[in-house]
Design a protein around this motif. Sequence first.
Motif, PDB file in Angstrom:
ATOM      1  N   ASN A 125      -5.594   8.318   4.431  1.00 37.02           N
ATOM      2  CA  ASN A 125      -4.579   7.511   5.092  1.00 37.02           C
ATOM      3  C   ASN A 125      -4.099   8.229   6.357  1.00 37.02           C
ATOM      4  O   ASN A 125      -4.045   9.468   6.400  1.00 37.02           O
ATOM      5  CB  ASN A 125      -3.408   7.296   4.129  1.00 37.02           C
ATOM      6  N   CYS A 126      -3.739   7.459   7.370  1.00 35.82           N
ATOM      7  CA  CYS A 126      -3.376   8.041   8.672  1.00 35.82           C
ATOM      8  C   CYS A 126      -2.264   9.076   8.543  1.00 35.82           C
ATOM      9  O   CYS A 126      -2.354  10.190   9.071  1.00 35.82           O
ATOM     10  CB  CYS A 126      -2.971   6.943   9.635  1.00 35.82           C
ATOM     11  N   GLN A 153       6.848   5.692  11.202  1.00 30.75           N
ATOM     12  CA  GLN A 153       5.529   5.162  11.416  1.00 30.75           C
ATOM     13  C   GLN A 153       5.472   3.983  12.380  1.00 30.75           C
ATOM     14  O   GLN A 153       6.300   3.074  12.344  1.00 30.75           O
ATOM     15  CB  GLN A 153       4.877   4.790  10.074  1.00 30.75           C
ATOM     16  N   GLY A 157       0.375   0.477  12.295  1.00 31.16           N
ATOM     17  CA  GLY A 157      -0.171   0.775  10.960  1.00 31.16           C
ATOM     18  C   GLY A 157      -0.149  -0.439  10.057  1.00 31.16           C
ATOM     19  O   GLY A 157      -0.936  -0.532   9.106  1.00 31.16           O
ATOM     20  N   GLU A 202       2.611   3.819   0.327  1.00 30.01           N
ATOM     21  CA  GLU A 202       2.406   4.715   1.477  1.00 30.01           C
ATOM     22  C   GLU A 202       2.926   6.110   1.141  1.00 30.01           C
ATOM     23  O   GLU A 202       2.299   7.117   1.472  1.00 30.01           O
ATOM     24  CB  GLU A 202       3.146   4.160   2.706  1.00 30.01           C
ATOM     25  N   ARG A 226       9.157   2.630   8.648  1.00 32.43           N
ATOM     26  CA  ARG A 226       8.538   1.912   9.758  1.00 32.43           C
ATOM     27  C   ARG A 226       9.550   1.787  10.886  1.00 32.43           C
ATOM     28  O   ARG A 226      10.690   1.347  10.665  1.00 32.43           O
ATOM     29  CB  ARG A 226       8.099   0.515   9.313  1.00 32.43           C
ATOM     30  N   HIS A 233       2.284   7.806  14.640  1.00 28.21           N
ATOM     31  CA  HIS A 233       3.168   8.174  13.532  1.00 28.21           C
ATOM     32  C   HIS A 233       3.773   9.557  13.792  1.00 28.21           C
ATOM     33  O   HIS A 233       3.097  10.452  14.316  1.00 28.21           O
ATOM     34  CB  HIS A 233       2.394   8.247  12.220  1.00 28.21           C
TER      35      HIS A 233
HETATM   36  C1  2RA Z   1       0.477   2.171   7.609  1.00 27.70           C
HETATM   37  N1  2RA Z   1      -0.936   3.959   6.834  1.00 27.70           N
HETATM   38  O1  2RA Z   1       0.801   2.852   8.588  1.00 27.70           O
HETATM   39  C2  2RA Z   1      -0.718   2.522   6.792  1.00 27.70           C
HETATM   40  C3  2RA Z   1      -1.869   1.703   7.242  1.00 27.70           C
HETATM   41  N2  2RA Z   1      -3.012   2.392   7.561  1.00 27.70           N
HETATM   42  O2  2RA Z   1       1.059   1.130   7.263  1.00 27.70           O
END
Ligand code: 2RA
Length: 328
Positions: A125-126, A153, A157, A202, A226, A233
Motif C-alpha cells: 500500500n502507498c 493522505q 488515493g 488503511e 484524508r 501522502h
Molecule cells: C488510499 N492507500 O490512499 C489507499 C489507496 N491506494 O486511499
Amino acid sequence: MKVAVVGATGMVGEVMLRVLEERNFPFTELLLVASERSVGKEMEFKGKTYSIIGLQTAVEAKPDIAIFSAGGDTSLDWAPKFAEVGTTVIDNSSAWRMDPTKKLVVPEINAESLTKEDKIIANPNCSTIQMVLALSPLHKTYGINRVVVSTYQSITGTGVKAVRQLENEYAGVKDEMAYPYPIHRNALPHCDVFEDNGYTKEEMKLTRETKKILDNNINVTATAVRIPVVGGHSEAVNIEFDNDFELGEVRRLLSETPGVTVQDNPDTNTYPMPIYAEGKNDVFVGRIRRDESQPNTLNMWIVADNLRKGAATNAVQIAEYLIANDLI
Ligand code: 2RA
C-alpha cells in the motif's frame, strides 16, 4: 520483453505509463489493458497509438510481465490466469499482499527475496511503502519496538471521483460525492472501510504490511486521515527503538538510503511537503527530532507522491529488478 499494463486508463495506470517512459523501460511490445467498456479505445504512448485490449486477449498474448492496477477483484480473478501462461504479475491492489505464499516487495528493502518462481508479486500500500523505506535502515541499526503513525493522505488515493468532488467543492458545484462529507476545508479520519476493531483497513494495512515487510515483532498503531491535498501522502511517525541513537547518525543512515531524500533544516524552514513531492519518485524525510517525552524514541515527517513511489514507480522498480537479475 512483452509488458502488459492492466488498468491502463486509471489514475495509477496513467502514471505507470509516464514512469515507464521516463525510465526508458526495455519493453519490445506493450499491451494496454482495461475493462471491456474501454476495449477499442485508443491511447497515445511515446508517439505511438495503442488500441486498448481486454483481459482475455491480454492473457492469450502471454506477456512476460503484467503490472496490475485494476482493483482487488480483477486481480484475484485474472492474476492467476496470467501466471498460468508464464506471465509474472506485479499487483498494486491489496488482493495478494497478506497471502503467505506471495512476496510483498519494496525493492530497496527486500527485492533480493524474489525468485523465478514468484509469478504474482504484491506491491505494498502507498502509505506503507513510504514509511517502511524510511524505517528500514533505522530498524537494522537500532531495532524498532513500536511505531505510532498519523497519515495525512491525498485524495488521489481514493480515486478520480474524490478528486472531482474536491474540484466541485472548490467551484461551489453540487455533484456526485466520493465521501459522505465535504473534503474541501475538512479532514476525514476515514480511509477505506472500518474493521471490527475500530481501525480502518488503511490503518490496518500499515500495521500488517509493516510486520510482513520489516519484522513481525514491530508494534504499529496508525490513524489514517484524508485531507484536501493532491500531491502525495504525508506521515507523522513516532518510533520507539530498542536502543538509543544519535541524531546525526540517523540523518546519515537516511541520507544513504537509496530512494530517500532528507529535507531537514528548521533554520531555513526546510521540510518535506506534498506540493513539492508531487511528480517525484523519492520518499522525503524531515522534522527529524528526538521525542523528549521518552527514551530511545524519534519523531519524523515522511512525504511521498502516493501515485509514484506509493504505486507506479515501486511496481516498475520491481519489474526492473526482475529483468536485471534474470528472474523473468
Ligand atoms: C488510499 N492507500 O490512499 C489507499 C489507496 N491506494 O486511499
